[in-house]
Every structure is written in C-alpha cells, then in structure tokens.
Design an enzyme around this catalytic site. Structure first.
Site: not given
Length: 420
Positions: A94, A277
C-alpha cells in the site's frame, strides 16, 4: 533482459526483486454479494480526504494513528513472511500508508479468527518493542502492540523490522477482507514514531541499491500483477518513463494540471493535487467534480444515468397494493452511478494531465462491469470536501492498471509510462 536502476539507469543483474501480486475480490464486492454493503455504508460514513490531511495529528503519546484511505477496495495482494522460522501472510502493498502490520494470536476478534495470525513465541528472532499502537480506520479500529522481527519479501530480507501486531480488530471491512495485513510503502514522516519503514530498512541493509519500487497491475482477473523493488523491468511498459516531482513527502502526492473530456476542462480547472495510491481501487474526487463527470456520462449515453445529487430533489414513486400506498424514495430507486454496459463504447476518454503530459482513461477502464449482476458502475466516486476546500484526487487502481508506476523515494518523484 536488462534491469534498470531508476536513478542512474545503470544495468543490474541481481538487485531487482519482483513479487507476484494476486487480484482478489474486494471487500466492497464481498459485501455487495452478501447484501451487506448498503447497511455497512450507513454505519460507517467515511471522509477519506479529511483523514489523509490529518496525518500529523495522529501520533499522540504512545499511540500511533494512521488512516486507511480506501477501506473497501484493496484488491491486489502479495505474500510475505515474518519470523524465524517464517510465518506466512497475505498483505496489501500500500503506497498510501507507511507501516507494516498483521494480526497476532492474541487477537480474538472475528476479523482475526478468519485470518492468519503471528505467534511471537514461535519465532526465535522476535522482539517486543514494548509500545502500544492504535490504528484508526473509517470502518473500524485496530489496536495492538509494536514488535520487530525478520521480514522476508521474496528474496529480500529486512532484519529487525518494526511491525504492528493486532490484539483487537473491529469493523466488517476487516472481517470480509481477503488480505491478512498491510505493508505500507509511503514516506517515514507518517510512520509510527521511532520506526523505520520497510523500504528504508531494505536500503539501509543493502538489500536494494536504491529506495525505488514499481507496480504493474494487470487487468487480468487474478494473476500477472507484480511489485518490484530496487529497479524496473522494461517489459512492463511502453516508451519512456515520464517523471513527476512530488509536492510533499508523506503520501505519494503530485500536482495535477487539469482533467478534460474532449478538450473541455471538467475538473481541476486551476490545478490541484493528486495522491497516487495502490491501496485505492477507484478514482476519487470532490463531489462537485465527480457530479460533473457523471452529468457528462449522462449526456453522452442519453439514458438511465442520474446525477447522485439529483436524488434529493426527485419524488417518491408510490406502489398502491390492495389500497395501501408503498412509497419508494429516490434514495432507493436511484442507485449510485449505474451505467448501461453498452454505453461504454460511446463514452469518451477522460484525460488527466500531469506535468504537461496527458494520461487518458478510456470508458472501458472507468466503467466497470459487476460480474454478479451484469450491471456497470462508474469508478469515479466522490469524497467529502475538506474544510479548507483544497481539490484533491485519489488515483487508484483504475488509473494504475493503465500506467506502470515507479516510486522513487531517493529523488522524491514518480515515474509514469503506458503499461503493456
């Protein structure tokens, strides 16, 4: 095949390590299939951007708070191991957070019971750091403690790596998630205080030549996606990498010039910010900008689509059965961003211009088909506008499947190129 280190474009033969990623069903899809999504969203209203902007207020005393940006759509997972001998975990790599954490055997929450958990007593290299941590999420909370141990990511080994171990997890998002934990790849400034991030530890221990990693997210159903550390493999992209400087070193945040459709500016008219992201599936933007995009979709495909902000003004539709009225409000009969699947062929590209380079997103990418009901949904989703009214977009996996992305922490920049 030649491996390239980003900084000097120096040929490497041994320094690049690629970790396969698997695309799995998202939490959103799991909840939707079970008929739980509507109630879940009511119970867990979420302000994604406000959480992102409040990062510096999260570290209080001995606790560390770190928001998870998109709590429903983390779908690309890979395997790591922790401890000696290794204990295996499936994690989300992430770029929107900086900490590594997994469930511990001390966690008896429903979310932990359904996932693999770390047993400190089974690792000869584990050390308890003696610090409590608390991670706050839009959909729940994780609380636990900080430890350190040997972490293995493919052929890479990070010794003495700090990581969180949960003792309690609340929220249906955790219960229905495919992944066990999260491996954060954002900057140290938003990590738990007193810890070193995984990417920095790998560089410090000479496991990688440069603090560089890259993502290729395949459009295939499951296999083919990879995250690579220490360099890039050119077979995953076409042409040259276009470099974009970061505007801040916390999240991977860049300047977005504008968003256009057939030459008309439809978003970010005076320039704005975007966060790239991997932990977010959709394309998120301010509510007014997203409403404008959906209005354009309605204009081009001519039917069925209703802007979500119109639901408040629409009347009830009343079914009278056996002389009894059964009203159905617009909030029920207008579903969010539903688009006829056959409209995808007629819809135009939506173009994100970044550092004077156009990155088109075709309708086949921003209109997604749900395999369970054959309906199509827009992948543009609105987020609550922030108090300071800054326009910020989140470029998630919809964008990243189209563009191979390199994250260069050493030079504080992102590289983008068309994915193969």
């Amino acid at each position: 095949m030649k491996w390239l280190v980003i900084l000097g474009l120096v040929a490497l033969s041994d320094c690049l390590v690629m970790i396969p990623l698997t695309k799995v069903k998202s939490v959103r899809e799991s909840l939707r299939e079970k008929g739980l999504l509507k109630n879940f969203l009511k119970e867990h209203p979420y302000n994604m951007i406000q959480n992102l902007l409040s990062k510096n207020s999260s570290h209080v005393q001995k606790f560390s708070y770190q928001p998870l940006r998109n709590y429903l759509d983390m779908v690309y997972v890979g395997n790591i191991s922790i401890g000696t001998p290794p204990q295996q975990f499936s994690v989300v790599f992430d770029t929107g957070s900086s900490d590594l954490w997994v469930p511990s055997i001390y966690c008896k929450s429903k979310a932990c019971v359904t996932h693999r958990s770390f047993n400190p007593s089974h690792s000869s290299t584990f050390h308890d750091r003696g610090k409590s941590i608390k991670l706050e999420y839009g959909s729940g909370k994780m609380s636990g403690f900080l430890g350190q141990d040997t972490v293995r990511i493919g052929q890479l080994t990070s010794t003495g790596q700090a990581f969180g171990l949960s003792k309690e997890e609340t929220g249906k998002a955790f219960e229905h998630a495919i992944f066990d934990g999260i491996l954060g790849l954002a900057y140290p400034s938003i990590a738990i205080k007193g810890t070193t991030t995984v990417i920095d530890n790998l560089k410090k221990q000479d496991q990688i030549s440069e603090p560089v990693f890259a993502f290729y997210l395949s459009s295939d159903k499951e296999e083919g996606s990879v995250v690579m550390f220490g360099g890039v493999d050119k077979k995953y992209y076409k042409g040259d990498l276009k470099w974009v400087p970061l505007t801040q070193t916390s999240y991977w945040q860049i300047a977005l010039d504008r968003i256009t459709c057939r030459g008309r500016v439809i978003g970010c008219p005076r320039g704005c910010q975007a966060i790239v992201d991997t932990g977010t599936s959709m394309l998120h933007g301010p509510s007014k900008a997203v409403a404008k995009i959906h209005s354009l979709i309605k204009h081009f495909e001519k039917e069925y689509v209703v802007p979500c902000n119109a639901r408040k003004a629409l009347p009830d539709i009343v079914f009278t059965i056996n002389n009894v009225d059964y009203p159905v409000p617009a909030q029920a009969y207008i579903r969010k961003y539903v688009v006829p699947c056959n409209a995808r062929k007629a819809l135009p590209d939506i173009v994100f211009t970044i550092n004077n380079v156009d990155y088109p997103v075709p309708a086949q990418a921003y209109i997604r088909k749900n395999a369970n009901n054959n309906r199509c949904y827009s992948t543009f989703e609105d987020i609550m506008d922030t108090l300071n009214q800054r326009e910020i977009w989140i470029l998630g996996d919809v964008f990243l499947r189209l563009y191979f992305t390199v994250y260069d922490e050493g030079q504080n920049r992102i590289g983008l190129a068309q994915a193969t």
